[in-house]
Design a protein around this motif. Structure first.
Motif, PDB file in Angstrom:
ATOM      1  N   ILE A   1       0.828  -1.207   0.000  1.00  0.00           N
ATOM      2  CA  ILE A   1       0.000   0.000   0.000  1.00  0.00           C
ATOM      3  C   ILE A   1       0.864   1.259   0.000  1.00  0.00           C
ATOM      4  CG2 ILE A   1      -1.660   1.338   1.360  1.00  0.00           C
ATOM      5  CD1 ILE A   1      -2.884  -1.355   2.240  1.00  0.00           C
TER       6      ILE A   1
ATOM      7  N   CYS B   1      -0.660  -9.476  -3.612  1.00  0.00           N
ATOM      8  CA  CYS B   1       0.318  -8.437  -3.246  1.00  0.00           C
ATOM      9  C   CYS B   1       1.433  -8.384  -4.293  1.00  0.00           C
ATOM     10  CB  CYS B   1       0.907  -8.729  -1.866  1.00  0.00           C
ATOM     11  SG  CYS B   1      -0.200  -8.362  -0.483  1.00  0.00           S
TER      12      CYS B   1
ATOM     13  N   ILE C   1      -0.066  -6.867  -7.529  1.00  0.00           N
ATOM     14  CA  ILE C   1      -0.169  -5.405  -7.438  1.00  0.00           C
ATOM     15  C   ILE C   1       1.206  -4.763  -7.610  1.00  0.00           C
ATOM     16  CG2 ILE C   1      -0.648  -3.486  -5.848  1.00  0.00           C
ATOM     17  CD1 ILE C   1      -2.937  -5.217  -4.704  1.00  0.00           C
TER      18      ILE C   1
ATOM     19  N   MET D   1      -7.286   5.334  -2.334  1.00  0.00           N
ATOM     20  CA  MET D   1      -6.671   5.010  -1.047  1.00  0.00           C
ATOM     21  C   MET D   1      -7.726   4.613  -0.013  1.00  0.00           C
ATOM     22  SD  MET D   1      -3.528   5.090  -1.696  1.00  0.00           S
ATOM     23  CE  MET D   1      -2.975   4.706  -0.029  1.00  0.00           C
TER      24      MET D   1
ATOM     25  N   LEU E   1      -8.348   1.022  -0.550  1.00  0.00           N
ATOM     26  CA  LEU E   1      -7.217   0.254  -0.022  1.00  0.00           C
ATOM     27  C   LEU E   1      -7.283   0.133   1.492  1.00  0.00           C
ATOM     28  CD1 LEU E   1      -4.300   1.691  -2.190  1.00  0.00           C
ATOM     29  CD2 LEU E   1      -5.077  -0.674  -2.181  1.00  0.00           C
ATOM     30  N   GLN E   2      -7.652   1.208   2.163  1.00  0.00           N
ATOM     31  CA  GLN E   2      -7.680   1.186   3.626  1.00  0.00           C
ATOM     32  C   GLN E   2      -8.797   0.281   4.156  1.00  0.00           C
ATOM     33  OE1 GLN E   2      -5.337   2.228   5.603  1.00  0.00           O
ATOM     34  NE2 GLN E   2      -4.202   3.001   3.829  1.00  0.00           N
TER      35      GLN E   2
ATOM     36  N   ARG F   1      -7.449  -3.154   3.692  1.00  0.00           N
ATOM     37  CA  ARG F   1      -6.400  -3.424   4.682  1.00  0.00           C
ATOM     38  C   ARG F   1      -7.013  -3.779   6.034  1.00  0.00           C
ATOM     39  NH1 ARG F   1      -4.120  -0.890   8.914  1.00  0.00           N
ATOM     40  NH2 ARG F   1      -1.878  -1.127   9.315  1.00  0.00           N
TER      41      ARG F   1
ATOM     42  N   TYR G   1      -4.199   0.973 -12.960  1.00  0.00           N
ATOM     43  CA  TYR G   1      -4.929   1.223 -11.713  1.00  0.00           C
ATOM     44  C   TYR G   1      -6.218   0.394 -11.647  1.00  0.00           C
ATOM     45  CZ  TYR G   1      -2.011   4.966  -9.867  1.00  0.00           C
ATOM     46  OH  TYR G   1      -0.965   5.676  -9.313  1.00  0.00           O
TER      47      TYR G   1
ATOM     48  N   SER H   1      -7.066  -2.236  -8.750  1.00  0.00           N
ATOM     49  CA  SER H   1      -8.334  -2.180  -8.020  1.00  0.00           C
ATOM     50  C   SER H   1      -9.021  -3.537  -8.008  1.00  0.00           C
ATOM     51  CB  SER H   1      -9.265  -1.136  -8.653  1.00  0.00           C
ATOM     52  OG  SER H   1      -8.692   0.151  -8.583  1.00  0.00           O
TER      53      SER H   1
ATOM     54  N   VAL I   1      -7.367  -5.607  -5.434  1.00  0.00           N
ATOM     55  CA  VAL I   1      -7.803  -5.163  -4.106  1.00  0.00           C
ATOM     56  C   VAL I   1      -9.156  -5.790  -3.769  1.00  0.00           C
ATOM     57  CG1 VAL I   1      -8.578  -3.156  -2.757  1.00  0.00           C
ATOM     58  CG2 VAL I   1      -6.500  -3.004  -4.162  1.00  0.00           C
TER      59      VAL I   1
END
Length: 215
Positions: free
Chosen positions: A32, A98, A101, A121, A124-125, A128, A184, A188, A191
């Motif tokens: 990240i 991971c 990405i 972001m 992503l958070q 995470r 991107y 995504s 993710v």
């Protein structure tokens, strides 16, 4: 194998799963952060470290099989062993993503920089937090936390749907930057897949604690 010895081996198995989880959290944080920094060396290091997770999965599978073969587990033991076999597969797939990405991060580092897509972001958070909470739920047999992880999956799906629309609009507005925005979009998607694997892990926690799987 005496029961106390079996309990010791089961504890070692569960600890191996926790260690793999901690290593996965550390790797995910690097992934990240590097999506902002785009450091090629870090991206390559993450990609190179994927074999460690493959080895961890194989080792945990071996521990599971040894437990099954040396003593007939009781029902609760079976649930824990079966869940370990399943969830480490999901953890290994998160590690794979991971690495995936990081491959795209490496590609982005070689191109003209573009602003991060809107809400990128934030997506992503949320992902995470799902990974961290699912791993905590494993360590603590926390069914409530596992349920919260499952509930968050829709939020990531919604972010991905919006991300796809935003990136399509950006590609139309800036055709010269299409390669970056495609990268991107692929990130995504990974993710979103990581969030799915976190949900799977949380479902296996529910199976261990409550002998049920979320629908």
């Amino acid at each position: 194998m005496p029961r106390n010895k079996f309990d010791e081996e089961l504890a070692l198995l569960l600890n191996s799963v926790r260690v793999m989880g901690v290593n996965l959290e550390e790797t995910l944080d690097k992934v990240i952060k590097n999506l902002e920094d785009k450091d090629p060396k870090i991206a390559q290091a993450i990609m190179g470290g994927d074999d460690d997770f493959d080895n961890s999965e194989v080792d945990i599978e071996r521990q599971c099989l040894e437990l099954v073969l040396t003593q007939t587990p009781v029902a609760s033991d079976w649930r824990e062993i079966a869940s370990c076999l399943k969830l480490v597969g999901d953890m290994e797939r998160i590690a794979d993503h991971c690495s995936d990405i990081s491959q795209y991060t490496l590609r982005l580092a070689e191109k003209e920089a573009v602003p991060l897509p809107p809400n990128f972001m934030k997506m992503l958070q949320v992902m995470r937090k799902m990974v961290y909470d699912s791993i905590t739920a494993i360590s603590e047999n926390d069914a409530e936390l596992a349920t919260q992880v499952i509930a968050c999956d829709d939020e990531v799906d919604d972010y991905f749907t919006q991300m796809r629309q935003d990136l399509t609009a950006l590609m139309q507005q800036y055709p010269q930057l299409v390669p970056q925005y495609v990268d991107y979009l692929m990130i995504s998607k990974y993710v979103e897949r990581i969030a799915d694997h976190s949900t799977n892990i949380a479902q296996w926690v529910l199976f261990v604690v409550k002998n049920q799987l979320s629908s």
